[in-house]
Design a protein around this motif. Structure first.
Motif: not given
Length: 240
Positions: A235-236, A221-223, A226-229, A181-183
């Motif tokens: 971002x994907x 891809x986009x979830x 997504x899990x919050x950080x 996952x990218x943040x």
């Protein structure tokens, strides 16, 4: 030098020869752009190559050519532009052509044929009298464990990506299935005003480096959930 090798050598160039590139080279660049991989195929985007006289900029230095980039405003459109044109950046530098992403430059009196596309950012490019390559120990970058939940050598290409004011806004987390996952870091009001939108481009640039290094396996891809950080925007997600 191929594109993947260029990741470990490139640098932003701010000194250029005035001499324009020849038409054959410019056509090779256009051909590469038209065949670059996109992050989101549902977003319309476009570009043009302009000369110095058609660019408005506060930069003291000039380049013989400028890529001006446009896009529809859809989900991840900034990231999409960063992803596409960092491939172009690597292509140019692999051909000994210097490049520099410029947030403070825009086309003069330019009208895009597609009124739904807005101007995004500019890339300066051209030949430089200086050496445009650098050694790996000359990169000023965060350590892997500062940009990820674990030190992972697969993320080195992303670590070396250029970013606005070298802000390196990306953070990666690992999932049990091997995906990532990218943040993107959340900024304060003042800093967000200056580099906030550029940081969206930056994460696309980092993804481009990961794609170039993992062409056969890369998938973005986009979830939906997504899990919050804390302190970051999602971002994907991707596989490499």
């Amino acid at each position: 030098m191929n594109l993947e090798d260029t990741i470990y050598k490139r640098q932003s160039i701010r000194l250029y020869d005035d001499t324009p590139l020849d038409n054959q080279t410019l056509n090779e660049i256009r051909n590469f752009i038209e065949n670059a991989k996109v992050l989101n195929p549902n977003i319309k985007w476009s570009y043009d190559i302009l000369s110095t006289k058609n660019i408005r900029t506060i930069m003291r230095w000039k380049a013989p050519h400028y890529l001006v980039l446009f896009s529809e405003e859809k989900e991840n459109y900034y990231q999409n532009i960063g992803f596409i044109f960092q491939q172009v950046d690597l292509f140019l530098q692999s051909k000994e052509i210097g490049t520099c992403w410029i947030g403070m430059a825009s086309p003069k009196k330019y009208k895009n044929e597609d009124k739904n596309q807005k101007f995004i950012i500019t890339i300066a490019f051209g030949k430089s009298p200086n050496n445009i390559k650098r050694e790996i120990n000359q990169f000023k970058r965060k350590d892997l464990d500062e940009i990820s939940d674990k030190s992972d050598e697969k993320l080195v290409p992303a670590k070396l990506a250029p970013s606005a004011s070298n802000s390196q806004p990306w953070y990666f987390t690992h999932n049990d299935d091997g995906s990532y996952d990218l943040y993107r870091v959340k900024l304060g009001i003042i800093r967000n005003k200056f580099v906030g939108k550029w940081n969206k481009i930056d994460t696309g640039i980092a993804l481009a480096h990961l794609y170039v290094s993992n062409r056969d396996s890369f998938k973005f891809y986009k979830k939906d959930s997504p899990k919050e950080l804390k302190g970051y925007y999602y971002d994907g997600s991707f596989i490499i």
